[in-house]
Write a protein that holds these residues in place. Structure first.
Motif, PDB file in Angstrom:
ATOM      1  N   GLU A1316     -52.208 -74.091   2.620  1.00 31.74           N
ATOM      2  CA  GLU A1316     -52.188 -74.911   1.541  1.00 31.74           C
ATOM      3  C   GLU A1316     -53.455 -75.799   1.892  1.00 31.74           C
ATOM      4  N   CYS A1317     -54.649 -75.521   0.916  1.00 27.25           N
ATOM      5  CA  CYS A1317     -55.684 -76.322   1.026  1.00 27.25           C
ATOM      6  C   CYS A1317     -55.562 -77.830   0.742  1.00 27.25           C
ATOM      7  N   ARG A1322     -59.747 -76.175  -2.785  1.00 23.02           N
ATOM      8  CA  ARG A1322     -59.329 -75.248  -3.438  1.00 23.02           C
ATOM      9  C   ARG A1322     -59.783 -74.065  -2.937  1.00 23.02           C
ATOM     10  N   CYS A1326     -60.263 -72.328   1.045  1.00 22.20           N
ATOM     11  CA  CYS A1326     -60.497 -73.693   0.799  1.00 22.20           C
ATOM     12  C   CYS A1326     -61.976 -74.191   0.736  1.00 22.20           C
ATOM     13  N   VAL A1330     -61.701 -79.294  -5.631  1.00 19.01           N
ATOM     14  CA  VAL A1330     -60.935 -79.392  -7.055  1.00 19.01           C
ATOM     15  C   VAL A1330     -61.850 -80.172  -7.956  1.00 19.01           C
TER      16      VAL A1330
END
Length: 1443
Positions: A1316-1317, A1322, A1326, A1330
């Motif tokens: 999970e970045c 993202r 990563c 975003v």
């Protein structure tokens, strides 16, 4: 400044001398020089090896350390190559701290130089062995800047000086050059052919000189002219096969042969036994092989058959062809020596006496060499023979009498004795001269000079080293004159000051002195001025006029523009020298050969004096007309400047000048003499008509008793003792005129100087033995006594004598004629008699004061009965005065005493009205006439009626001069009597115990004792009997020769030398114990490489060792003085000691032994032998070492021997450490102190402790439990898990693996699989920001949220993803949408709106939202109309009316 620090190599390259360019064909850049070639760090007992072909090194920045040494070994890549060493800077303590240069890798290798002081050698020092050892040694005293040097390696010496080719490491010289380095031109200056001096003989390769010219370059004239100039007669260099560079030889000039003979000398390594002769007719040095004295001299042809000639370095070497014959001839040749003395007895005899042999012993041989028969003879003599001596003088007086004076006896003891030998007697018989006058203790001289001045029939002795204590000697600048007729010594005084004039010499020794004309010419000398000037080797010329008795500026030599500069030598002469050979040729040319200036000199030079200095028999040919300059003319006392005619004239011809001659002062000998008898001894009633002093009758001396002044009869004699000469202007108590003395007999009767007798007593006071006696001119004295050894109380001073009121009476209404007293830091008692008898003395004043800083008040003297101080003040009345002051114990060592006239009327007597000290015209020394009661010289001369007879050690009445006897001489001659207290013998004059306790013993009244520990002689009674009775050697007082300690020279080991009392010093290089006062006279040529004494301080690096010796124990504090190799118990301490190296077991280098050696290995045997011997001698006792509780090296040897079951024949694998210690693997040998949870890691010279995996700490004292793996990125969680806690983006047991998620996500599923970045990122890894953020997800800054004040256009991504510049909407603008667009107003920050400005007509279209408005106070139109449309134009809007 010294080259050092950053850029030091480049710095030193810029200092390269010209000679270095000859040694290297290529230019070396700074970048090509290895760091190994440069050693400029501070050194302290270090050893450095230099192997590069060029380098710079020194003792480091700042000053070197005291009591240390440093060594540098330069190694060429071939033993056939030459190493050249050039000093750029040099400053060490003269005579005590040295830089030694050896040709080889050991201190036992030949010594090339022993440099000291601040004289930088002008010529490089060359080593021919391919190795050069440089050693800096400093003693425990003060220290200076040290040295900086550079070296270079070449195939040939000096690269053949540019006058030859280098072939197989040897120079093949050009046709007219010779020498090992082709440095010697065979026809220099073309032999002066252009000036008619000579021509170059190409066949013989030498100059063939014209008549009246001589020398290598035919530049030495037989007849001098008006120009003074230096001439190089022959050059001498290292490696010369001809006249070898040397020092301390002796030389004489033979007029018969026109030859200069030199015998013996010292070249820093060996003592020479050659006899060299420089024949001026050939301009060559010749080595003479003597003939056998028992046979007739061979014919010239036969003699030539026995010898062969070889020409090299402008020198003819003469040697016998048959070596067996050489040995036979050597049997009749004096043994090699140095420090001897030679004299030349006309017409053909060289006389030689004494000298020091190579083993340090001295000679008492008298040799003669006949220059005609070429025969040496060892002369047998009778009589009182001189002892073995060196550094003495031997002077010809008259036609055939030798006078031998002073010098160093065996073991360095100074001599003041004089011996005489008449060479015309048969048999030859030595006499010991029983001289008169002077003080024998002040005549103990070494390295002095003595010349005979025929005009006064006297010997002039100047300079030398004088001894004043067992611990110290001093350089002297005193001048003594010995009258040959009366055998009387006198001291000549001349003006001195703190800053000498450039033409007045400083104190010196080992200089040369010759007489040329009326001048004594002094050249060179050892002239160290401690703490102020470290020159060591003087290069100046000094001139003393023997008629005027004054020093003269050498500018008198500058008779023309072509003459040499005053006192300055040409550049080709090495800077300064001493212990050179010197003579005078043809009465006008000073010859100088060899000498010492840190290294030995081989140059032979000459100084030609102008005609004004030439003596022709008894006539002084003063051709003053050659002077063209007023100042130079008037500086010569023989000349004077005639201003009207602008010419320089002879002063004896002053009548030829129409005005007064301008000339320098010529006082003559009289003012330079300071006592009456000497004044009369040197009085001359007949004069040399050709001398200035004779013409002006300056030799007819008279003595003025009242002024204590010797003066020429026609000088100021008429003013002697008159009221014009007294301080107050009052006629003195002796009458209107003083006493003029004109004979020795009158000195005995009349020389009673006015003043008071001043006596000083050291504690405890002994009235029969005063410690100081003098006559003072006034009643004011200040005392600053030294801190006397073993003083148990304060000293006492006493003014004693008679006070004459001289008819002074008080004015009407004023008090009686009175005296006041004052003392400072003392207790004073004043007694004044009612007449001149001792019985009438009574106390008239007392005073006690503190330190001198207190205000001193005067106390008026009062009679106990209240009567007048002087009942009869008329002239002729006198009153006995006794003023005694004892220093008050306090923090101040200075005390004062003073008597003043108190409130005296100034009624025409010239006496100041208030408080003036009483001066000599009112004072008369004490006299009683009870002379027989005195038992010593000082007590005797405290009575003005008495005189002391040395011969019988008795005190005699002066008035009995006509009948009394002083020894075998009638007293009326007076020369044996001492009249001056300053010439009395004192206990402190003695510098040896045997001389001290023997003083006075001949009369049965010994009066001195020797303080054993302090090595000082004092009067008996000064040492408390309790100390003597204690029997403690350290506190012992010797009063008999059997109680004297072992003399220093008889102590054979360092331990005995320094442990036994007596202030001895030890020279390790010579293994010799000596009294330190002889250091500069015995080892003046750098013979004592390193020395120490009992005062040597412990060095910090010496304190860490200790342990058993090979058969006993010894504390380090004792051993630190002697610094013996075998008592150093580890390698590091061993290598701190000069000449010591470490023999070690290669398997365990801590097992070893410290032995003497050098870079090549042990001095004796092998390391295996040394360690095996140590095994035999070691004990089984374990001794502590410098590393905690680990055993010492010797204990380890004992353990090793035990484990080997005493198998001493087992083969050992040994090594030798000298420059650095061999690395010890402490880890392998278990010699470390690491923590149990740590690992030992060996390093060069030491080891390192590192905690094991799973532990953390310093590895020695601490190793605490931690994670098994080192947490590369993160931290250990601690107990109980002890696991690594990884930060975001890292994984693995030690947090060392990167998730490849740019640090923005975990990767539980595997590397490169981001869970999970986070942090506005993202993408698969990563690695993107975003929308609504900007930046670089892969950088440390990461992604940051856009800041657009709520006006960012989300359709466009809010802001630029790289720069962060906002895409603005809602009529906003700017990077952050923080302002309204043109035509709008408002505050868009933090989500605020922008309003369209008011217009009369405004069509609004193409917008989703906005604001309209007008605000009060604006300059908008008075009304506003907005048309809001979804269409782009009004025309389109009208086509679509509203529904």
């Amino acid at each position: 400044m010294k080259c050092g620090g950053a850029g030091s190599i480049t710095c030193c390259l810029t200092l390269l001398p010209t000679w270095w360019l000859l040694l290297n064909d290529a230019v070396i850049s700074a970048s090509s020089i290895s760091e190994e070639a440069n050693s400029l760090e501070s050194c302290d007992r270090s050893r450095v090896i230099l192997k590069q072909p060029w380098g710079v090194f020194g003792d480091g920045p700042g000053k070197y350390r005291p009591n240390t040494y440093c060594q540098w070994l330069i190694i060429a890549n071939s033993s056939s190559r030459f190493i050249h060493l050039s000093f750029r800077e040099l400053k060490t303590e003269c005579s005590y701290d040295h830089v030694f240069v050896h040709d080889g890798d050991s201190v036992d290798s030949p010594l090339l130089a022993g440099l000291s002081g601040d004289t930088v050698p002008r010529q490089p020092i060359v080593a021919s062995s391919g190795k050069m050892l440089v050693l800096l040694f400093s003693d425990t005293n003060y220290f200076l800047e040290g040295f900086n040097a550079e070296y270079s390696v070449s195939d040939c010496m000096f690269n053949c000086s540019g006058h030859g080719l280098c072939a197989d490491h040897e120079c093949v010289c050009d046709e007219l050059y010779s020498g090992d380095a082709c440095e010697n031109p065979l026809c220099p200056d073309d032999c002066g052919e252009a000036l008619g001096r000579g021509v170059c003989d190409l066949d013989k390769k030498k100059c063939r000189c014209s008549v009246h010219f001589a020398g290598t370059a035919c530049d030495l004239p037989a007849i001098n002219d008006d120009n003074a100039r230096w001439i190089m007669l022959a050059r001498g260099y290292q490696g010369s096969d001809a006249f070898m560079p040397s020092t301390a030889m002796s030389g004489v000039y033979s007029t018969l042969r026109d030859t200069f003979y030199v015998f013996g000398g010292y070249d820093l390594n060996s003592v020479n036994d050659q006899l060299f002769a420089y024949d001026f007719s050939f301009g060559l040095w010749v080595e003479i092989i003597p003939a056998e004295p028992s046979s007739a001299l061979p014919s010239r042809r036969k003699y030539n058959d026995l010898i062969k000639f070889s020409v090299d370095n402008n020198t003819v070497s003469v040697r016998l062809r048959d070596t067996r014959q050489v040995r036979e001839y050597k049997r009749y040749f004096p043994r090699g020596r140095f420090g001897h003395a030679m004299a030349y007895l006309e017409p053909d005899l060289v006389v030689l006496y004494g000298g020091e042999f190579s083993d340090g012993s001295h000679s008492d041989e008298l040799w003669t060499y006949n220059v005609t028969s070429n025969i040496w003879i060892l002369v047998n003599t009778t009589g009182v023979k001189p002892p073995p001596l060196s550094k003495h003088t031997l002077t010809i007086v008259g036609d055939n009498t030798l006078y031998l004076f002073g010098g160093s006896k065996s073991y360095g003891e100074f001599s003041s004795d004089m011996y005489r030998l008449n060479m015309s007697w048969n048999p030859l018989k030595w006499e010991r001269v029983r001289f008169r006058g002077g003080k024998a203790e002040e005549l103990r001289l070494v390295g002095h000079t003595a010349v005979y001045y025929a005009a006064s029939n006297s010997l002039i002795v100047y300079g030398g080293i004088a001894v004043n204590l067992a611990k110290f000697s001093v350089l002297s600048d005193k001048m003594f004159v010995f009258d040959v007729e009366t055998s009387f010594w006198s001291e000549l005084s001349y003006p001195r000051g703190d800053h000498y004039d450039h033409f007045v010499p400083m104190k010196r020794a080992f200089h040369s002195a010759q007489i040329i004309g009326n001048f004594m010419v002094i050249f060179g000398g050892y002239s160290h001025h401690h703490n102020q000037e470290e020159k060591c080797y003087d290069d100046r010329l000094y001139l003393y006029h023997l008629g005027c008795h004054t020093w003269i500026s050498p500018s008198v030599l500058k008779t023309s523009q072509d003459s040499l500069a005053p006192g300055v030598l040409p550049s080709w002469v090495p800077v300064g020298r001493y212990s050179h050979a010197s003579a005078v040729r043809l009465n006008h040319t000073l010859l100088i050969a060899g000498g010492f200036h840190g290294n030995v000199d081989g140059n032979f030079i000459a100084l030609i004096f102008p005609t004004s200095f030439v003596s022709n028999g008894s006539k002084s040919i003063a051709k003053c007309s050659m002077y063209k300059d007023r100042a130079v003319c008037s500086s010569n006392p023989e000349c004077g400047w005639c201003e009207p005619e602008m010419v320089c004239l002879d002063r004896t011809a002053g009548a030829n000048c129409t005005g007064n001659l301008q000339s320098s002062h010529c006082p003559g000998i009289c003012p330079s003499i300071t006592d009456c008898v000497s004044c009369m001894i040197h009085r001359r009633d007949t004069f040399d008509d050709h001398s200035v002093a004779g013409k002006k009758k300056l030799l007819q001396c008279h003595w003025c008793v009242q002024n204590a002044y010797c003066h020429a009869r026609h000088d100021v004699g008429s003013l002697c003792g008159t009221e014009d000469e007294t301080v107050s202007g009052t006629t003195g108590w002796w009458g209107p005129k003083g006493d003029e003395v004109s004979s020795v007999e009158e000195c005995v009767r009349k020389d009673r100087r006015p003043g008071l007798t001043l006596l000083v007593y050291k504690h405890p006071k002994d009235l029969d033995h005063p410690d100081e006696v003098s006559i003072i001119n006034s009643t004011m004295e200040t005392f600053t006594p030294q801190s006397y050894l073993r003083e148990t109380g304060p000293p006492t001073a006493r003014m004693f004598g008679y006070l004459h009121p001289l008819g002074n009476k008080p004015s009407s209404g004023e008090p009686d004629l009175q005296v006041s007293m004052s003392v400072a830091n003392a207790v004073g008692v004043l007694k004044i008699g009612s007449n001149d008898s001792n019985a009438s003395l009574e106390v008239v004043g007392n005073q006690t004061t503190g330190p001198t800083r207190e205000v001193v008040h005067r106390v008026t003297a009062r009679r106990p009965g209240g009567g007048p101080m002087f009942s009869n003040s008329s002239r002729g009345s006198r009153y006995l005065l006794d003023f005694e002051v004892m220093q008050k114990p306090s923090g101040s060592s200075t005390f004062k005493m003073r008597l003043d006239w108190n409130q005296i009327s100034g009624s025409g007597f010239g006496i100041p009205r208030f408080n003036k000290e009483i001066t000599y015209e009112f004072l008369e020394p004490y006299s009683n006439g009870s002379c027989k009661s005195f038992r010593n010289c000082l007590a005797c001369l405290s009575d003005a009626e008495c005189a002391w007879c040395d011969a019988t050690a008795t005190c005699l009445r002066r008035n009995d001069a006509g009948t009394a006897q002083c020894g075998e001489t009638p007293l009326h001659l007076g020369e044996f009597l001492r009249l001056d207290p300053s010439l009395c013998p004192l206990c402190s004059d003695h510098i040896s115990c045997f001389a001290c306790v023997s003083a006075g013993a001949i009369t049965g009244r010994p009066w001195c004792e020797w303080l054993v520990e302090e090595a000082t002689c004092v009067r008996r009674g000064k040492t408390p009997e309790s100390l003597i009775a204690s029997g403690n050697l350290a506190l012992a007082v010797a009063r008999d020769s059997t109680e004297c300690p072992v003399p220093c020279h008889a102590r054979l080991t360092c331990t005995d030398c320094l442990d036994l009392p007596g202030k001895c010093s030890w020279c390790a290089a010579r293994k010799e114990c000596f009294v330190f006062s002889v250091f500069t006279s015995r080892f003046q040529y750098a013979q004592c490489r390193d020395w120490t004494d009992e005062d040597a301080a412990l060095q910090p690096h010496e304190d860490a060792v200790g342990g058993p010796m090979f058969g006993g124990t010894r504390s380090e504090s004792e051993d630190s003085k002697c610094r013996r190799c075998e008592t150093a118990w580890n390698c590091s301490t061993c290598l701190k000691r000069l000449g010591c190296g470490w023999c070690y077991n290669q398997d365990n280098p801590t097992i070893g032994v410290c032995v003497g050696g050098d870079f090549t290995g042990p001095r004796q045997g092998t390391c295996e032998d040394s360690i095996r011997q140590a095994r035999r001698n070691s004990t089984m006792e374990l001794a502590p070492s410098s590393r905690g509780d680990q055993p010492s090296a010797m204990a380890l040897i004992a353990i090793e021997a035990k484990s080997a079951k005493e198998d001493l024949n087992v083969t050992l694998s040994t090594g030798w450490a000298y420059d650095v210690c061999s690395d010890v693997d402490e880890c392998r040998l278990g010699l470390h102190d690491c923590h149990p949870d740590a690992e030992c890691l060996n390093t060069r010279g030491h080891f390192r402790c590192a905690c094991k995996r799973g532990f953390a700490g310093d590895g020695r004292s601490v190793c605490e439990r931690t994670c098994f793996d080192e947490c590369v990125h993160g931290h250990c969680s601690g107990a109980p898990e002890f696991k690594c806690q990884c930060p975001l983006g890292w994984t693995g047991t030690d947090c060392s693996q990167d998730c490849k998620c740019r640090g923005h996500s975990t990767c539980k599923l595997g590397i490169g699989i981001c869970d999970e970045c986070k942090f506005l990122t993202r993408g698969e890894f990563c690695d993107e920001c975003v929308p609504g953020s900007f930046g670089n997800a892969s950088s440390l800054q990461g992604c940051r949220r856009c800041f657009c004040n709520g006006h960012g256009d989300e359709d466009k991504g809010v802001c630029d993803p790289v720069s962060g510049t906002c895409f603005c909407r809602d009529n906003t603008a700017g990077r952050d949408c923080h302002r309204c667009k043109e035509g709008f107003y408002g505050d868009p920050r933090n989500g605020g709106l922008c309003y369209r400005k008011c217009k009369p007509r405004d069509f609004i279209h193409g917008t989703d939202s906005g604001g309209l408005g007008a605000f009060f106070g604006s300059s908008d139109e008075e009304h506003c109309l907005w048309i809001v449309s979804i269409f782009d134009s009004l025309e389109e809007a009208t086509l679509h009316p509203p529904v």
